[in-house]
Design a protein around this motif. Structure first.
Motif, PDB file in Angstrom:
ATOM      1  N   PHE A   7       0.801  -1.206   0.000  1.00 18.54           N
ATOM      2  CA  PHE A   7       0.000   0.000   0.000  1.00 18.54           C
ATOM      3  C   PHE A   7       0.837   1.260   0.000  1.00 18.54           C
ATOM      4  O   PHE A   7       2.037   1.229   0.168  1.00 18.54           O
ATOM      5  CB  PHE A   7      -1.069  -0.014   1.099  1.00 18.54           C
ATOM      6  CG  PHE A   7      -0.602  -0.052   2.518  1.00 18.54           C
ATOM      7  CD1 PHE A   7      -0.706   1.063   3.325  1.00 18.54           C
ATOM      8  CD2 PHE A   7      -0.122  -1.217   3.077  1.00 18.54           C
ATOM      9  CE1 PHE A   7      -0.323   1.027   4.649  1.00 18.54           C
ATOM     10  CE2 PHE A   7       0.263  -1.265   4.407  1.00 18.54           C
ATOM     11  CZ  PHE A   7       0.163  -0.132   5.193  1.00 18.54           C
ATOM     12  N   LYS A   9       0.000   5.852  -0.985  1.00 14.79           N
ATOM     13  CA  LYS A   9      -0.939   6.825  -1.535  1.00 14.79           C
ATOM     14  C   LYS A   9      -1.038   6.688  -3.040  1.00 14.79           C
ATOM     15  O   LYS A   9      -0.130   6.154  -3.688  1.00 14.79           O
ATOM     16  CB  LYS A   9      -0.480   8.245  -1.175  1.00 14.79           C
ATOM     17  CG  LYS A   9      -0.586   8.541   0.299  1.00 14.79           C
ATOM     18  CD  LYS A   9      -0.107   9.930   0.621  1.00 14.79           C
ATOM     19  CE  LYS A   9      -0.204  10.166   2.126  1.00 14.79           C
ATOM     20  NZ  LYS A   9       0.393  11.428   2.518  1.00 14.79           N
ATOM     21  N   ARG A  89      -8.174  -1.428   3.016  1.00 15.34           N
ATOM     22  CA  ARG A  89      -8.104   0.030   3.112  1.00 15.34           C
ATOM     23  C   ARG A  89      -8.554   0.544   4.462  1.00 15.34           C
ATOM     24  O   ARG A  89      -8.377   1.713   4.762  1.00 15.34           O
ATOM     25  CB  ARG A  89      -8.964   0.678   2.029  1.00 15.34           C
ATOM     26  CG  ARG A  89      -8.376   0.515   0.648  1.00 15.34           C
ATOM     27  CD  ARG A  89      -9.196   1.225  -0.381  1.00 15.34           C
ATOM     28  NE  ARG A  89      -8.690   0.908  -1.705  1.00 15.34           N
ATOM     29  CZ  ARG A  89      -8.313   1.791  -2.581  1.00 15.34           C
ATOM     30  NH1 ARG A  89      -8.391   3.064  -2.313  1.00 15.34           N
ATOM     31  NH2 ARG A  89      -7.864   1.422  -3.748  1.00 15.34           N
ATOM     32  N   THR A  90      -9.184  -0.330   5.236  1.00 13.08           N
ATOM     33  CA  THR A  90      -9.677   0.064   6.555  1.00 13.08           C
ATOM     34  C   THR A  90      -9.317  -1.023   7.561  1.00 13.08           C
ATOM     35  O   THR A  90      -8.995  -2.163   7.181  1.00 13.08           O
ATOM     36  CB  THR A  90     -11.208   0.246   6.543  1.00 13.08           C
ATOM     37  OG1 THR A  90     -11.810  -1.036   6.282  1.00 13.08           O
ATOM     38  CG2 THR A  90     -11.660   1.260   5.492  1.00 13.08           C
ATOM     39  N   TYR A 150      -6.972   8.725   2.415  1.00 15.34           N
ATOM     40  CA  TYR A 150      -5.941   7.725   2.712  1.00 15.34           C
ATOM     41  C   TYR A 150      -5.428   7.909   4.145  1.00 15.34           C
ATOM     42  O   TYR A 150      -5.333   6.952   4.908  1.00 15.34           O
ATOM     43  CB  TYR A 150      -4.786   7.850   1.716  1.00 15.34           C
ATOM     44  CG  TYR A 150      -3.622   6.937   2.014  1.00 15.34           C
ATOM     45  CD1 TYR A 150      -3.592   5.649   1.487  1.00 15.34           C
ATOM     46  CD2 TYR A 150      -2.566   7.339   2.824  1.00 15.34           C
ATOM     47  CE1 TYR A 150      -2.533   4.795   1.757  1.00 15.34           C
ATOM     48  CE2 TYR A 150      -1.511   6.495   3.096  1.00 15.34           C
ATOM     49  CZ  TYR A 150      -1.494   5.224   2.563  1.00 15.34           C
ATOM     50  OH  TYR A 150      -0.452   4.371   2.853  1.00 15.34           O
ATOM     51  N   LYS A 153      -8.244   6.829   6.685  1.00 18.36           N
ATOM     52  CA  LYS A 153      -8.733   5.454   6.704  1.00 18.36           C
ATOM     53  C   LYS A 153      -7.643   4.399   6.581  1.00 18.36           C
ATOM     54  O   LYS A 153      -7.710   3.355   7.220  1.00 18.36           O
ATOM     55  CB  LYS A 153      -9.761   5.239   5.590  1.00 18.36           C
ATOM     56  CG  LYS A 153     -11.008   6.048   5.787  1.00 18.36           C
ATOM     57  CD  LYS A 153     -11.992   5.802   4.679  1.00 18.36           C
ATOM     58  CE  LYS A 153     -13.262   6.610   4.919  1.00 18.36           C
ATOM     59  NZ  LYS A 153     -14.198   6.498   3.809  1.00 18.36           N
ATOM     60  N   THR A 154      -6.659   4.650   5.740  1.00 19.38           N
ATOM     61  CA  THR A 154      -5.667   3.620   5.448  1.00 19.38           C
ATOM     62  C   THR A 154      -4.432   3.728   6.340  1.00 19.38           C
ATOM     63  O   THR A 154      -3.885   2.711   6.760  1.00 19.38           O
ATOM     64  CB  THR A 154      -5.262   3.666   3.966  1.00 19.38           C
ATOM     65  OG1 THR A 154      -6.450   3.598   3.174  1.00 19.38           O
ATOM     66  CG2 THR A 154      -4.368   2.505   3.607  1.00 19.38           C
ATOM     67  N   LEU A 157      -3.810   1.543   9.323  1.00 14.80           N
ATOM     68  CA  LEU A 157      -3.410   0.154   9.100  1.00 14.80           C
ATOM     69  C   LEU A 157      -1.937  -0.068   9.432  1.00 14.80           C
ATOM     70  O   LEU A 157      -1.539  -1.172   9.786  1.00 14.80           O
ATOM     71  CB  LEU A 157      -3.671  -0.251   7.646  1.00 14.80           C
ATOM     72  CG  LEU A 157      -5.134  -0.381   7.249  1.00 14.80           C
ATOM     73  CD1 LEU A 157      -5.255  -0.578   5.746  1.00 14.80           C
ATOM     74  CD2 LEU A 157      -5.787  -1.520   7.994  1.00 14.80           C
TER      75      LEU A 157
END
Length: 190
Positions: A7, A9, A89-90, A150, A153-154, A157
């Motif tokens: 992952f 951006k 993504r979450t 991003y 939410k991401t 992670l």
């Protein structure tokens, strides 16, 4: 079997690098964007369901996204591993992915984030937008909006996977070959 979450951006180079990594490590590349487009184009039941949300401008619920991804994993029972691109993504998606893989006696081996400065990425996307035809790559405000989403939410992670000892950060700035080499140095440890 290795299962990697890649992952970063938008514009960080995930798609470009995924092509090299899947070949080098014989992984099945699962891009949620590609999976959505395939299901919608082929008018699958899940594609129809996702389209009802997208047509209203809503995000596709986690459970629909997860079902599509599970279906793709199940289609590749002989894979040496998976490279998850754009998923999870979450935190809810990460937990669902862990539970799904556990049901198959598997787990996430590692997560690798391509890190890059926002201003450099904006310039990359605006340049890409000149040839890609993607409207979301042609408007700086929309690009920065995607980065805000991003971050909200991401980015959490990272902490989720750090707590599991599975998070790795890689500098995503440089030539394609330089970034590939950095990623290879990380991947070769698995």
């Amino acid at each position: 079997m290795i299962n990697i979450v890649l992952f970063g951006k938008p514009g960080a180079g995930k798609g470009t690098q995924a092509e090299f990594l899947k070949e080098k490590y014989n992984l099945t590349h699962l891009s949620t964007g590609d999976i959505f487009r395939y299901n919608i184009k082929n008018d699958t039941e899940l594609g129809q369901l996702a389209k009802t949300y997208m047509d209203k401008g809503d995000l596709v619920p986690d459970e629909v996204t997860i079902q599509m991804l599970q279906s793709e994993v199940d289609k590749n029972p002989n894979s040496d591993g998976f490279l998850f691109d754009g998923f999870p993504r979450t935190l809810a998606q990460a937990a669902a992915l862990d539970a799904f893989l556990e049901s198959k006696n598997q787990s996430i081996t590692a997560t690798v984030a391509l890190e890059a400065d926002d201003n450099i990425l904006v310039a990359r996307l605006l340049e890409r937008g000149k040839t890609s035809g993607r409207p979301d790559d042609q408007d700086e405000e929309k690009i920065r909006n995607r980065y805000d989403e991003y971050n909200q939410k991401t980015a959490p992670l990272m902490d989720y996977y750090k707590a599991q000892g599975k998070f790795h950060s890689v500098d995503g700035i440089g030539t394609i070959a330089e970034v590939t080499e950095r990623l290879t140095n990380v991947f070769d440890k698995f």
